[in-house]
Design a protein around this motif. Structure first.
Motif, mmCIF file in Angstrom:
data_model
loop_
_atom_site.group_PDB
_atom_site.id
_atom_site.type_symbol
_atom_site.label_atom_id
_atom_site.label_comp_id
_atom_site.label_asym_id
_atom_site.label_seq_id
_atom_site.Cartn_x
_atom_site.Cartn_y
_atom_site.Cartn_z
ATOM 1 N N VAL A 207 0.867 -1.184 0.000
ATOM 2 C CA VAL A 207 0.000 0.000 0.000
ATOM 3 C C VAL A 207 0.901 1.230 0.000
ATOM 4 C CG1 VAL A 207 -1.783 1.289 1.249
ATOM 5 C CG2 VAL A 207 -1.832 -1.227 1.240
ATOM 6 N N MET A 208 0.594 2.170 -0.903
ATOM 7 C CA MET A 208 1.354 3.415 -0.984
ATOM 8 C C MET A 208 0.555 4.569 -0.400
ATOM 9 S SD MET A 208 3.389 3.539 -4.629
ATOM 10 C CE MET A 208 4.368 4.982 -4.157
ATOM 11 N N GLU A 221 -3.755 -10.910 5.159
ATOM 12 C CA GLU A 221 -3.364 -9.934 6.186
ATOM 13 C C GLU A 221 -4.007 -8.573 5.942
ATOM 14 O OE1 GLU A 221 0.989 -11.959 7.219
ATOM 15 O OE2 GLU A 221 0.835 -10.357 5.718
ATOM 16 N N LEU A 222 -4.022 -8.144 4.674
ATOM 17 C CA LEU A 222 -4.645 -6.844 4.387
ATOM 18 C C LEU A 222 -6.157 -6.913 4.570
ATOM 19 C CD1 LEU A 222 -4.363 -3.909 3.540
ATOM 20 C CD2 LEU A 222 -4.480 -4.629 1.151
ATOM 21 N N ILE A 228 -5.635 -0.204 8.381
ATOM 22 C CA ILE A 228 -4.816 0.174 7.216
ATOM 23 C C ILE A 228 -5.714 0.549 6.033
ATOM 24 C CG2 ILE A 228 -3.189 -0.703 5.488
ATOM 25 C CD1 ILE A 228 -1.818 -0.184 8.116
ATOM 26 N N ARG A 229 -6.726 -0.285 5.795
ATOM 27 C CA ARG A 229 -7.636 0.002 4.676
ATOM 28 C C ARG A 229 -8.319 1.349 4.875
ATOM 29 N NH1 ARG A 229 -9.574 -5.017 5.801
ATOM 30 N NH2 ARG A 229 -11.690 -4.204 6.021
ATOM 31 N N GLU A 234 -9.554 3.530 1.687
ATOM 32 C CA GLU A 234 -10.975 3.866 1.534
ATOM 33 C C GLU A 234 -11.142 5.360 1.315
ATOM 34 O OE1 GLU A 234 -12.733 2.154 5.011
ATOM 35 O OE2 GLU A 234 -12.221 0.114 4.390
ATOM 36 N N VAL A 235 -12.084 5.686 0.413
ATOM 37 C CA VAL A 235 -12.313 7.095 0.055
ATOM 38 C C VAL A 235 -13.268 7.720 1.045
ATOM 39 C CG1 VAL A 235 -13.143 8.655 -1.736
ATOM 40 C CG2 VAL A 235 -11.923 6.560 -2.380
#
Length: 235
Positions: A207-208, A221-222, A228-229, A234-235
């Protein structure tokens, strides 16, 4: 997964005076599907352009152990890297067949892919083989762009937003194609907005955020890392 095929370390890049990439470091193994995720504008496309040589890179880019940072795009391609930009750069005035032929590397024989493979995977392309590529739908143009890159028999293909603007059915098609590419031993660096697709087909994900890597993990894991998401995706 196998040994590192692509190793990127401390990658920096600029557009004019704008500092876009800040020490990006990651790797892709042999035959591995790696997702590069993040919101728009965080530097994902710049990362693959810097690897390919479309943007001047600072830092180390090693492919099969060889330093390739600063090579021109055609030199990078000859080393075995393929690149599918999100702009779907087909030649609209040429036929589908001619577009595919342009992807072949001169003098290279015995590659993993032949035109018949493309037509088997995408019967629509065979039906339109002698039509001008400019009349294809967006999804068909995307398939043609990916297939043209495969005709050069790359060992690693970097694909930027392959499902952008496609119908759900076409998205499924592209997902199956990516899995088939990996089955044939070609590594994939996938830039994708749709988290569900990336989680489904990628072995590992980066993830950047703000021009650097902020997370690395497996799909499982993600999927479990809600924090993290929420913070980075997420927008």
């Amino acid at each position: 997964m196998g040994a590192p095929l692509l190793e990127v370390a401390g990658l920096e890049a600029y557009y004019g005076k704008s500092h876009i990439l800040h020490g990006v470091t990651f790797h892709v193994g042999e035959g591995e599907i790696v997702g590069l995720l993040g919101r728009n504008g965080v530097g994902r496309s710049t990362t693959v352009k810097a690897i390919m040589g479309d943007v001047q890179p600072l830092g180390s880019i090693r492919f099969r152990g060889e330093e390739i940072a600063g090579l021109k795009p055609h030199q990078t391609a000859l080393k075995g890297l393929g690149y599918v930009p999100e702009t779907r750069d087909i030649f609209p005035g040429l036929t589908v067949r001619q577009n595919l032929q342009l992807g072949e590397k001169a003098g290279k024989t015995g590659g993993r892919w032949a035109m018949g493979d493309m037509f088997r995977m995408f019967p629509q392309l065979e039906e339109r083989a002698d039509m001008r590529a400019g009349v294809l739908s967006g999804g068909e143009q995307q398939m043609l762009t990916i297939c043209r890159t495969l005709m050069g028999d790359p060992d690693l293909v970097m694909i930027d937003e392959p499902t952008e603007g496609l119908s759900p059915m076409m998205v499924e098609h592209v997902g199956r194609l990516l899995e088939e590419i990996a089955r044939r031993g070609v590594a994939i660096l996938l830039i994708e907005q749709k988290l569900t697709i990336a989680l489904k087909i990628a072995h590992r994900l980066y993830v950047m955020g703000h021009g650097k890597i902020v997370y690395e993990g497996t799909s499982a894991e993600l999927a479990a890392a809600a924090d993290i998401r929420k913070e980075w995706l997420e927008v």
